[in-house]
Design an enzyme around this catalytic site. Sequence first.
Site, PDB file in Angstrom:
ATOM      1  N   ARG A 101       0.884  -1.177   0.000  1.00 23.64           N
ATOM      2  CA  ARG A 101       0.000   0.000   0.000  1.00 23.64           C
ATOM      3  C   ARG A 101       0.913   1.217   0.000  1.00 23.64           C
ATOM      4  O   ARG A 101       1.740   1.385   0.909  1.00 23.64           O
ATOM      5  CB  ARG A 101      -0.903   0.000   1.234  1.00 23.64           C
ATOM      6  CG  ARG A 101      -1.636   1.318   1.412  1.00 23.64           C
ATOM      7  CD  ARG A 101      -2.742   1.256   2.433  1.00 23.64           C
ATOM      8  NE  ARG A 101      -3.899   0.564   1.908  1.00 23.64           N
ATOM      9  CZ  ARG A 101      -5.141   0.712   2.375  1.00 23.64           C
ATOM     10  NH1 ARG A 101      -5.396   1.542   3.367  1.00 23.64           N
ATOM     11  NH2 ARG A 101      -6.158   0.039   1.845  1.00 23.64           N
ATOM     12  N   HIS A 128      -7.306   0.696  -6.667  1.00 21.28           N
ATOM     13  CA  HIS A 128      -7.589  -0.127  -5.471  1.00 21.28           C
ATOM     14  C   HIS A 128      -8.286  -1.414  -5.937  1.00 21.28           C
ATOM     15  O   HIS A 128      -9.456  -1.663  -5.660  1.00 21.28           O
ATOM     16  CB  HIS A 128      -8.470   0.674  -4.502  1.00 21.28           C
ATOM     17  CG  HIS A 128      -8.458   0.157  -3.091  1.00 21.28           C
ATOM     18  ND1 HIS A 128      -7.694  -0.913  -2.688  1.00 21.28           N
ATOM     19  CD2 HIS A 128      -9.134   0.572  -1.970  1.00 21.28           C
ATOM     20  CE1 HIS A 128      -7.894  -1.132  -1.402  1.00 21.28           C
ATOM     21  NE2 HIS A 128      -8.755  -0.251  -0.938  1.00 21.28           N
ATOM     22  N   GLN A 131     -10.168  -4.041  -3.495  1.00 27.71           N
ATOM     23  CA  GLN A 131     -11.439  -3.536  -2.968  1.00 27.71           C
ATOM     24  C   GLN A 131     -12.552  -3.694  -4.006  1.00 27.71           C
ATOM     25  O   GLN A 131     -13.655  -4.139  -3.685  1.00 27.71           O
ATOM     26  CB  GLN A 131     -11.294  -2.054  -2.587  1.00 27.71           C
ATOM     27  CG  GLN A 131     -12.588  -1.414  -2.135  1.00 27.71           C
ATOM     28  CD  GLN A 131     -13.059  -1.910  -0.774  1.00 27.71           C
ATOM     29  OE1 GLN A 131     -12.312  -1.860   0.191  1.00 27.71           O
ATOM     30  NE2 GLN A 131     -14.289  -2.400  -0.691  1.00 27.71           N
ATOM     31  N   ASP A 219     -17.228   7.375  -1.990  1.00 25.54           N
ATOM     32  CA  ASP A 219     -15.989   7.238  -1.209  1.00 25.54           C
ATOM     33  C   ASP A 219     -15.684   8.610  -0.618  1.00 25.54           C
ATOM     34  O   ASP A 219     -16.310   9.615  -0.982  1.00 25.54           O
ATOM     35  CB  ASP A 219     -14.856   6.757  -2.143  1.00 25.54           C
ATOM     36  CG  ASP A 219     -13.574   6.397  -1.397  1.00 25.54           C
ATOM     37  OD1 ASP A 219     -13.602   6.256  -0.160  1.00 25.54           O
ATOM     38  OD2 ASP A 219     -12.522   6.270  -2.073  1.00 25.54           O
ATOM     39  N   CYS A 259     -16.418   1.814   0.333  1.00 25.84           N
ATOM     40  CA  CYS A 259     -15.304   0.924   0.686  1.00 25.84           C
ATOM     41  C   CYS A 259     -14.883   1.084   2.146  1.00 25.84           C
ATOM     42  O   CYS A 259     -14.219   0.216   2.683  1.00 25.84           O
ATOM     43  CB  CYS A 259     -14.130   1.155  -0.261  1.00 25.84           C
ATOM     44  SG  CYS A 259     -13.341   2.771  -0.080  1.00 25.84           S
ATOM     45  N   ARG A 287     -14.079  -8.475   1.726  1.00 24.63           N
ATOM     46  CA  ARG A 287     -12.633  -8.280   1.515  1.00 24.63           C
ATOM     47  C   ARG A 287     -11.890  -9.565   1.896  1.00 24.63           C
ATOM     48  O   ARG A 287     -10.986 -10.014   1.207  1.00 24.63           O
ATOM     49  CB  ARG A 287     -12.085  -7.117   2.373  1.00 24.63           C
ATOM     50  CG  ARG A 287     -12.628  -5.739   2.066  1.00 24.63           C
ATOM     51  CD  ARG A 287     -12.268  -5.231   0.692  1.00 24.63           C
ATOM     52  NE  ARG A 287     -10.855  -5.283   0.351  1.00 24.63           N
ATOM     53  CZ  ARG A 287      -9.943  -4.369   0.676  1.00 24.63           C
ATOM     54  NH1 ARG A 287     -10.297  -3.303   1.356  1.00 24.63           N
ATOM     55  NH2 ARG A 287      -8.680  -4.475   0.294  1.00 24.63           N
TER      56      ARG A 287
HETATM   57  N1   CP Z   1     -11.376  -0.022   2.195  1.00 25.88           N
HETATM   58  C1   CP Z   1     -10.110  -0.102   2.621  1.00 25.88           C
HETATM   59  O1   CP Z   1      -9.169  -0.344   1.861  1.00 25.88           O
HETATM   60  O2   CP Z   1      -9.973   0.113   3.954  1.00 25.88           O
HETATM   61  P1   CP Z   1      -8.610   0.272   4.759  1.00 25.88           P
HETATM   62  O3   CP Z   1      -8.007   1.598   4.392  1.00 25.88           O
HETATM   63  O4   CP Z   1      -9.039   0.217   6.200  1.00 25.88           O
HETATM   64  O5   CP Z   1      -7.694  -0.853   4.390  1.00 25.88           O
HETATM   65  N1  NVA Z   2      -9.927   6.662  -1.704  1.00 27.89           N
HETATM   66  C1  NVA Z   2      -9.564   6.284  -0.358  1.00 27.89           C
HETATM   67  C2  NVA Z   2      -9.810   4.836  -0.144  1.00 27.89           C
HETATM   68  C3  NVA Z   2      -9.509   4.336   1.246  1.00 27.89           C
HETATM   69  C4  NVA Z   2      -9.687   2.873   1.397  1.00 27.89           C
HETATM   70  C5  NVA Z   2      -8.100   6.626  -0.129  1.00 27.89           C
HETATM   71  O1  NVA Z   2      -7.276   6.413  -1.033  1.00 27.89           O
HETATM   72  O2  NVA Z   2      -7.768   7.107   0.939  1.00 27.89           O
END
Ligand code: CP
Ligand code: NVA
Length: 306
Positions: A101, A128, A131, A219, A259, A287
């Site tokens: 990540r 992502h 997700q 989101d 998400c 997930r």
């Molecule tokens: N939706 C999602 O990726 O959540 P987190 O940031 O908690 O991993």
């Molecule tokens: N769009 C958000 C998703 C979090 C899971 C971000 O990137 O922070």
Amino acid sequence: MHLLTLHDLGKEAVAELIDRAIELKRRHKRGIPYRPLVGKTLLLLFEKPSTRTRISFEVAMTQLGGSTIFVTSQDTQLGRGEPIKDTARVVSRYVDSVVIRTHEHERIEEFARHSTVPVINGLTKTHHPCQVLADIMTVVEKKGTYENLKIVWIGDGNNMANSWIEIAGLLGLRLTLSCPDGFMPDEGLVEVARKEGAEIEFAETPEEAIKGADVVNTDVWTSMGDEEEKEKREKAFKGYQINDTLLELANPDCIVMHCLPAHRGEEITDSVIEGSNSVVWDEAENRLHMQKAILERLLTGEGKQR
Ligand code: CP
Ligand code: NVA
């Protein structure tokens, strides 16, 4: 094989992953043990916070019989400037797969170029994929299909929107987006998805977008890494909130997805997220089941139709 974007999988694999995740969920609920990854180790290298992605991958690996190591760049020599390509070459001699990540998508691409084990995108600024795989699985569970549904995205044209556009192309979905000026998703991805057969439309207003929707998605307005723009974004996204008034324009049995984490009172109201159309908790649970299908496929090659 890596999973950096949904195009790394392709249509057939995406469809197989949906079926497989549903099957693995069914087996898990019946208490049937399945441990194809005994002796395998998954590294989670996270440069942004996470609840769902981290925990679901860790539990997925445990349930499949393997183990995990979680590190942030600060815990490792990456935090002191060791190049990503050196890190990739070293850790892929220890572990069987890596979930990353991070901020810029190019960073995970560079890691993957130098990794000898599968690299999985646990979120970058622009994608992502894991997700959205869990999301489409949730759509299939709730609606029985992903075909001929009006799927709507309201809000930021961010990593989630981009991955929805990608899956729309791969599966031939009907996707309507409404995003404020200056916060549109990646044009190149839209072009590719349309060529692949997706029906992608941009609506002028959230009201127009949500009319007759079967699936409504949103989101946060300010994603991780965009915090400096918080105020500007709050202004730009006014009117893009999923609330009861807006939701009345959707089909009565539409499902509302997010998400998570959600910012109640910004992109979605408490009443909608807690309401009867909301499927966010099942979406979050999925997930776990989807991570298991992904790990099984990348690490054993199982779960493919023969
Ligand atoms: N939706 C999602 O990726 O959540 P987190 O940031 O908690 O991993
Ligand atoms: N769009 C958000 C998703 C979090 C899971 C971000 O990137 O922070």
